[in-house]
Scaffold this motif. Structure first.
Motif, short mmCIF file in Angstrom:
data_model
loop_
_atom_site.label_atom_id
_atom_site.label_comp_id
_atom_site.label_asym_id
_atom_site.label_seq_id
_atom_site.Cartn_x
_atom_site.Cartn_y
_atom_site.Cartn_z
N SER A 1 0.84 -1.19 0.00
CA SER A 1 0.00 0.00 0.00
C SER A 1 0.88 1.24 0.00
CB SER A 1 -0.91 0.01 1.23
OG SER A 1 -0.14 0.13 2.40
N MET A 2 0.28 2.36 -0.40
CA MET A 2 1.04 3.60 -0.46
C MET A 2 1.19 4.17 0.93
SD MET A 2 -0.34 5.38 -3.90
CE MET A 2 -1.81 5.91 -3.12
N VAL B 1 -1.24 10.07 -0.15
CA VAL B 1 -2.69 10.03 -0.04
C VAL B 1 -3.16 11.40 0.45
CG1 VAL B 1 -4.65 8.95 1.17
CG2 VAL B 1 -2.70 7.55 0.46
N ALA C 1 -5.45 4.61 -6.43
CA ALA C 1 -4.15 4.16 -5.89
C ALA C 1 -3.31 3.55 -7.00
CB ALA C 1 -4.37 3.16 -4.76
N THR D 1 -1.98 6.33 -9.14
CA THR D 1 -0.95 7.07 -8.42
C THR D 1 0.36 6.29 -8.45
OG1 THR D 1 -2.63 8.05 -6.99
CG2 THR D 1 -0.35 8.15 -6.21
N GLU D 2 0.30 4.99 -8.27
CA GLU D 2 1.50 4.16 -8.32
C GLU D 2 2.15 4.22 -9.70
OE1 GLU D 2 0.71 0.25 -6.75
OE2 GLU D 2 0.12 1.07 -4.82
N ASN E 1 -3.15 10.15 -4.17
CA ASN E 1 -4.45 9.51 -4.38
C ASN E 1 -5.46 10.09 -3.40
OD1 ASN E 1 -6.53 7.64 -5.01
ND2 ASN E 1 -5.79 6.20 -3.49
N ALA F 1 -8.08 8.94 -1.64
CA ALA F 1 -8.55 7.59 -1.33
C ALA F 1 -10.05 7.50 -1.07
CB ALA F 1 -7.76 7.02 -0.14
#
Length: 141
Positions: free
Chosen positions: A25-26, A31, A111, A114-115, A127, A129
């Protein structure tokens, strides 16, 4: 297998995320919360990218967002600025943009986008979220 030149960048990103202890996860730095998102939308100083499908966007959208479905994000961010503007009707985000925000309906595709952006060198991409679901609930739409 990841296409083209993205694979080495994504591997570096995954290694960086793993080293922060945020496996899969980021981290919090990528976020953005509703309150901050609302301020950015009001300021007009953000590149907001809605990665939902066009038929989802037709049911409502965040003001000043541009629709780039998640399947097109990598290709779009690799476009030259003139082609990007012709296709999406807005200026292409710059690598160093402070306020490049991706969102979808509930966070997962945002997400993912964003990645992709981070892997391509958009180091400050974030992101939202909460996604359009949270936005529409809090904005009463």
């Amino acid at each position: 297998m990841l296409p083209g030149r993205l694979a080495p960048h994504l591997c570096k990103f995954v290694a960086r995320v793993s080293s922060t202890g945020a496996a899969g996860s980021m981290d919090g730095g990528h976020v953005i919360a509703y309150k901050d998102m609302k301020a950015l939308v009001a300021s007009g100083k953000a590149h907001i990218v809605d990665v939902r499908l066009p038929e989802e966007v037709a049911n409502g959208r965040i003001a000043n967002s541009v629709n780039v479905p998640v399947a097109e994000v990598e290709e779009a961010l690799k476009m030259d600025p003139k082609t990007f503007k012709m296709k999406y009707g807005v200026d292409k985000p710059q690598m160093g943009d402070e306020n490049l925000i991706f969102h979808c309906q509930m966070g997962r595709r945002g997400a993912q986008a964003t990645e992709i952006a981070l892997a391509l060198g958009y180091a400050k991409a974030r992101n939202y979220a909460g996604g359009y679901k949270e936005w529409s609930e809090k904005e009463g739409k």
